[in-house]
Motif scaffolding. Structure first.
Motif, PDB file in Angstrom:
ATOM      1  N   PRO A 170       9.880 -13.405  -7.153  1.00  0.00           N
ATOM      2  CA  PRO A 170       8.550 -12.944  -6.728  1.00  0.00           C
ATOM      3  C   PRO A 170       7.454 -13.716  -7.457  1.00  0.00           C
ATOM      4  O   PRO A 170       7.619 -14.091  -8.621  1.00  0.00           O
ATOM      5  N   GLU A 171       6.339 -13.929  -6.792  1.00  0.00           N
ATOM      6  CA  GLU A 171       5.236 -14.689  -7.383  1.00  0.00           C
ATOM      7  C   GLU A 171       4.659 -13.997  -8.606  1.00  0.00           C
ATOM      8  O   GLU A 171       4.220 -14.656  -9.548  1.00  0.00           O
ATOM      9  N   ASP A 172       4.647 -12.653  -8.617  1.00  0.00           N
ATOM     10  CA  ASP A 172       4.012 -11.957  -9.732  1.00  0.00           C
ATOM     11  C   ASP A 172       4.747 -12.179 -11.043  1.00  0.00           C
ATOM     12  O   ASP A 172       4.174 -11.969 -12.116  1.00  0.00           O
ATOM     13  N   ILE A 173       6.003 -12.598 -10.978  1.00  0.00           N
ATOM     14  CA  ILE A 173       6.736 -12.924 -12.197  1.00  0.00           C
ATOM     15  C   ILE A 173       6.652 -14.407 -12.495  1.00  0.00           C
ATOM     16  O   ILE A 173       6.388 -14.827 -13.614  1.00  0.00           O
ATOM     17  N   MET A 174       6.845 -15.231 -11.478  1.00  0.00           N
ATOM     18  CA  MET A 174       6.869 -16.676 -11.679  1.00  0.00           C
ATOM     19  C   MET A 174       5.560 -17.198 -12.249  1.00  0.00           C
ATOM     20  O   MET A 174       5.542 -18.138 -13.034  1.00  0.00           O
ATOM     21  N   ASP A 175       4.456 -16.577 -11.877  1.00  0.00           N
ATOM     22  CA  ASP A 175       3.152 -17.094 -12.279  1.00  0.00           C
ATOM     23  C   ASP A 175       2.796 -16.789 -13.725  1.00  0.00           C
ATOM     24  O   ASP A 175       1.827 -17.321 -14.252  1.00  0.00           O
ATOM     25  N   ARG A 243       2.814 -21.044  -4.879  1.00  0.00           N
ATOM     26  CA  ARG A 243       4.015 -21.138  -4.040  1.00  0.00           C
ATOM     27  C   ARG A 243       4.323 -22.603  -3.700  1.00  0.00           C
ATOM     28  O   ARG A 243       5.485 -23.026  -3.714  1.00  0.00           O
ATOM     29  N   THR A 244       3.264 -23.380  -3.392  1.00  0.00           N
ATOM     30  CA  THR A 244       3.466 -24.802  -3.100  1.00  0.00           C
ATOM     31  C   THR A 244       4.007 -25.534  -4.319  1.00  0.00           C
ATOM     32  O   THR A 244       4.894 -26.391  -4.206  1.00  0.00           O
ATOM     33  N   LEU A 245       3.499 -25.178  -5.498  1.00  0.00           N
ATOM     34  CA  LEU A 245       3.989 -25.806  -6.722  1.00  0.00           C
ATOM     35  C   LEU A 245       5.468 -25.500  -6.931  1.00  0.00           C
ATOM     36  O   LEU A 245       6.248 -26.395  -7.291  1.00  0.00           O
ATOM     37  N   ARG A 246       5.857 -24.258  -6.698  1.00  0.00           N
ATOM     38  CA  ARG A 246       7.267 -23.906  -6.848  1.00  0.00           C
ATOM     39  C   ARG A 246       8.141 -24.701  -5.891  1.00  0.00           C
ATOM     40  O   ARG A 246       9.222 -25.172  -6.240  1.00  0.00           O
ATOM     41  N   GLN A 247       7.687 -24.835  -4.655  1.00  0.00           N
ATOM     42  CA  GLN A 247       8.446 -25.591  -3.668  1.00  0.00           C
ATOM     43  C   GLN A 247       8.591 -27.050  -4.085  1.00  0.00           C
ATOM     44  O   GLN A 247       9.665 -27.652  -3.952  1.00  0.00           O
ATOM     45  N   LYS A 248       7.511 -27.631  -4.615  1.00  0.00           N
ATOM     46  CA  LYS A 248       7.553 -29.019  -5.068  1.00  0.00           C
ATOM     47  C   LYS A 248       8.503 -29.171  -6.259  1.00  0.00           C
ATOM     48  O   LYS A 248       9.276 -30.134  -6.341  1.00  0.00           O
ATOM     49  N   MET A 249       8.461 -28.216  -7.169  1.00  0.00           N
ATOM     50  CA  MET A 249       9.334 -28.274  -8.337  1.00  0.00           C
ATOM     51  C   MET A 249      10.794 -28.181  -7.930  1.00  0.00           C
ATOM     52  O   MET A 249      11.664 -28.867  -8.473  1.00  0.00           O
ATOM     53  N   SER A 250      11.075 -27.317  -6.951  1.00  0.00           N
ATOM     54  CA  SER A 250      12.438 -27.207  -6.452  1.00  0.00           C
ATOM     55  C   SER A 250      12.870 -28.484  -5.740  1.00  0.00           C
ATOM     56  O   SER A 250      14.003 -28.965  -5.904  1.00  0.00           O
ATOM     57  N   GLU A 251      11.968 -29.051  -4.970  1.00  0.00           N
ATOM     58  CA  GLU A 251      12.264 -30.270  -4.216  1.00  0.00           C
ATOM     59  C   GLU A 251      12.571 -31.443  -5.140  1.00  0.00           C
ATOM     60  O   GLU A 251      13.480 -32.241  -4.881  1.00  0.00           O
ATOM     61  N   TYR A 252      11.835 -31.543  -6.254  1.00  0.00           N
ATOM     62  CA  TYR A 252      12.001 -32.663  -7.171  1.00  0.00           C
ATOM     63  C   TYR A 252      12.953 -32.355  -8.329  1.00  0.00           C
ATOM     64  O   TYR A 252      13.130 -33.187  -9.215  1.00  0.00           O
TER      65      TYR A 252
END
Length: 267
Positions: A170-175, A243-252
């Motif tokens: 969830p975003e509220d934890i990841m952030d 959310r976009t940052l998380r997706q980029k981090m996962s992608e790279y």
């Protein structure tokens, strides 16, 4: 008793009567109203009570276990909890540390919750990746075990695969979880300040798509470094959504462990 009030169409046993010769657990005992505190104390002292609408006292033999997330001594001083009831309950006090101070219990709790949810919802058993477990161990869990349970239930229900990964968080934890860019779980070590730019200026020609991806990865790493691993702050610096940052981090394949405070013991 039957007829004691509107809707009382039959005799019903209360909790104390149901727990006779057994154990009664009362959670959040600090929330008992002052009038009920008096009644509770009387039952503890005498071991008997009368049903609502009843006249004959009923004697019970019950072991009482109570719990609270408040400091009862403070509640007593504030006049919100009876002193005599406090001392009557304080026979064998057990002080449980908050979850953030006993994080070694988190893996056991996570496995237990996932097994219970699989049975409850009649779904296949899932597990968590090592990175997810690292994130769970990094969070401070202000809501303690209930908080962890609710998050695990949410991720269990939303998981699309048999292994819960970082993108399921969830975003509220990841952030609010910060990570240390110095340790990357076997990932490639990067110098975000110079390597990609030097390669672009002096290295061989490569497809523009790959060059763009490499540069983007470098900028993300630099933003995380400047933000001390705080994702929300890094996303703000990059002018993108978390959310976009998380997706980029996962992608790279960018993974970070939590940035520990000086002197903090590594788990």
């Amino acid at each position: 008793e039957k007829g004691a009030f509107t809707g009382a169409i039959r005799q019903t046993k209360g909790r104390f009567e149901q727990a006779n010769n057994g154990t009664l657990f009362l959670d959040e005992v600090s929330e008992i109203s002052p009038p009920n505190q008096v009644n509770f104390l009387r039952v503890l002292e005498d071991g008997c009570f009368c049903r609502i609408g009843g006249e004959s006292p009923i004697r019970v033999n019950v072991r009482i276990i109570v719990a609270t997330n408040k400091d009862l001594e403070t509640e007593v001083k504030a006049g919100r909890f009876r002193k005599d009831l406090y001392y009557r309950l304080k026979v064998i006090p057990i002080n449980l540390l908050p979850l953030r101070k006993r994080k070694e219990a988190i893996p056991h709790l996570v496995n237990n919750f996932l097994e219970r949810f699989a049975k409850l919802y009649k779904k296949p058993r899932v597990s968590v990746s090592s990175d997810v477990m690292e994130y769970l161990m990094s969070y401070d869990w202000p809501g303690n075990i209930r908080h962890l349970k609710n998050i695990m239930e949410r991720m269990f229900l939303m998981a699309q695969e048999s292994i819960i990964n970082v993108n399921d968080f969830p975003e509220d934890i990841m952030d609010v979880v910060s990570f240390d860019p110095g340790e990357n779980h076997g990932q490639e070590t990067h110098n975000p300040t110079a390597s990609s730019f030097d390669f672009a200026a002096h290295g061989p020609i490569e497809p523009l798509r790959k060059a763009r991806q490499r540069l983007e990865k470098t900028v993300i790493l630099r933003a995380l470094e400047v933000a001390s691993g705080q994702r929300a702050m890094a996303a703000e610096l990059l002018e993108i959504k978390p959310r976009t940052l998380r997706q980029k981090m996962s992608e790279y394949g960018i993974e970070f462990r939590r940035k520990r405070k000086r002197g903090q013991t590594k788990l």
